[in-house]
Design a protein around this motif. Structure first.
Motif, PDB file in Angstrom:
ATOM      1  N   LYS A  97       0.615  -1.159  -0.158  1.00  0.00           N
ATOM      2  CA  LYS A  97      -0.014   0.137   0.091  1.00  0.00           C
ATOM      3  C   LYS A  97       0.917   1.097  -0.031  1.00  0.00           C
ATOM      4  O   LYS A  97       0.671   2.186  -0.739  1.00  0.00           O
ATOM      5  CB  LYS A  97      -0.993  -0.021   1.054  1.00  0.00           C
ATOM      6  N   LYS A  98       1.812   1.094   0.961  1.00  0.00           N
ATOM      7  CA  LYS A  98       2.939   2.468   0.712  1.00  0.00           C
ATOM      8  C   LYS A  98       3.451   2.606  -0.617  1.00  0.00           C
ATOM      9  O   LYS A  98       3.615   3.884  -1.230  1.00  0.00           O
ATOM     10  CB  LYS A  98       3.950   2.222   1.956  1.00  0.00           C
ATOM     11  N   ALA A  99       3.995   1.557  -1.079  1.00  0.00           N
ATOM     12  CA  ALA A  99       4.637   1.577  -2.435  1.00  0.00           C
ATOM     13  C   ALA A  99       3.680   2.206  -3.461  1.00  0.00           C
ATOM     14  O   ALA A  99       4.116   2.840  -4.269  1.00  0.00           O
ATOM     15  CB  ALA A  99       5.082   0.237  -2.850  1.00  0.00           C
ATOM     16  N   LYS A 101       1.347   4.151  -3.024  1.00  0.00           N
ATOM     17  CA  LYS A 101       1.018   5.714  -2.793  1.00  0.00           C
ATOM     18  C   LYS A 101       2.379   6.426  -3.255  1.00  0.00           C
ATOM     19  O   LYS A 101       2.424   7.608  -4.005  1.00  0.00           O
ATOM     20  CB  LYS A 101       0.778   5.772  -1.145  1.00  0.00           C
ATOM     21  N   LYS A 102       3.453   5.835  -2.987  1.00  0.00           N
ATOM     22  CA  LYS A 102       4.787   6.432  -3.182  1.00  0.00           C
ATOM     23  C   LYS A 102       4.873   6.402  -4.688  1.00  0.00           C
ATOM     24  O   LYS A 102       5.305   7.550  -5.489  1.00  0.00           O
ATOM     25  CB  LYS A 102       5.985   5.856  -2.672  1.00  0.00           C
ATOM     26  N   TYR A 103       4.857   5.546  -5.502  1.00  0.00           N
ATOM     27  CA  TYR A 103       5.272   5.040  -6.945  1.00  0.00           C
ATOM     28  C   TYR A 103       4.078   5.491  -7.731  1.00  0.00           C
ATOM     29  O   TYR A 103       4.286   6.045  -9.063  1.00  0.00           O
ATOM     30  CB  TYR A 103       5.631   3.892  -7.108  1.00  0.00           C
ATOM     31  N   TYR A 104       2.766   5.407  -7.200  1.00  0.00           N
ATOM     32  CA  TYR A 104       1.776   5.762  -8.226  1.00  0.00           C
ATOM     33  C   TYR A 104       0.871   6.902  -7.740  1.00  0.00           C
ATOM     34  O   TYR A 104      -0.033   7.191  -8.544  1.00  0.00           O
ATOM     35  CB  TYR A 104       0.868   4.450  -8.411  1.00  0.00           C
ATOM     36  N   HIS A 105       1.095   7.425  -6.819  1.00  0.00           N
ATOM     37  CA  HIS A 105       0.387   8.715  -6.269  1.00  0.00           C
ATOM     38  C   HIS A 105      -1.001   8.336  -5.968  1.00  0.00           C
ATOM     39  O   HIS A 105      -1.895   9.444  -6.388  1.00  0.00           O
ATOM     40  CB  HIS A 105       0.985   9.911  -7.087  1.00  0.00           C
ATOM     41  N   GLU A 107      -4.119   6.354  -3.245  1.00  0.00           N
ATOM     42  CA  GLU A 107      -4.486   5.324  -2.207  1.00  0.00           C
ATOM     43  C   GLU A 107      -5.705   4.339  -2.652  1.00  0.00           C
ATOM     44  O   GLU A 107      -6.018   3.682  -1.737  1.00  0.00           O
ATOM     45  CB  GLU A 107      -4.718   6.089  -1.245  1.00  0.00           C
TER      46      GLU A 107
END
Length: 146
Positions: A97-99, A101-105, A107
């Motif tokens: 989930k964090k990845a 958010k970080k890579y694909y912007h 949630e």
């Protein structure tokens, strides 16, 4: 468990082999399901890898919105059978989930869950949508976080 995130081209041949071996051990052998695991999508995925003592024991692959579903997607969620009592499935899902958010912007995430794992995915914020269906002979249901 140490978690790393890699694009397909950054995987070593040994990591790729170990990922495919783990997926085969669980999804083909343990679940007694003959299906096409090597589906041509790995090259477009972000690979979330959990290692313990240098061995891959947990894994997911994630996709950008619009590639697999309209939302970002998590798939091939797997933990080695002898490691499940340590709750590494929760760790690999949190990292996935964090990845995203970080890579694909985003949630907003969708996945195709085996129905017996609905409560597990609900504990990570996913909610079932629609009716259940068979995927490779196993009952599944779509689940989303929006």
């Amino acid at each position: 468990m140490e978690i790393t995130i890699k694009k397909f081209e950054d995987l070593s041949i040994y990591e790729l082999y170990d990922i495919l071996q783990l997926r085969s051990e669980v999804f083909v052998v343990e679940q007694d399901c003959v299906y096409q695991d090597i589906d041509g999508k790995d090259a477009n995925a972000l690979h979330i890898i959990g290692k313990k003592d240098g061995k891959i024991i947990a894994y997911t692959r994630c996709f950008a919105p619009g590639y697999y579903f309209d939302e970002a997607a998590i798939g091939r969620v797997v933990v080695a059978k002898d490691q499940r009592s340590f709750k590494y499935g929760h760790d690999i899902m949190d990292a996935s989930k964090k990845a995203i958010k970080k890579y694909y912007h985003t949630e907003n995430i969708k996945l195709s869950a085996q129905q017996y794992l609905i409560k597990f995915y609900q504990s990570h914020g996913f909610q079932p949508i629609g009716e259940g269906y068979l995927e490779d002979g196993i009952p599944h249901i779509a689940m989303v976080i929006t």
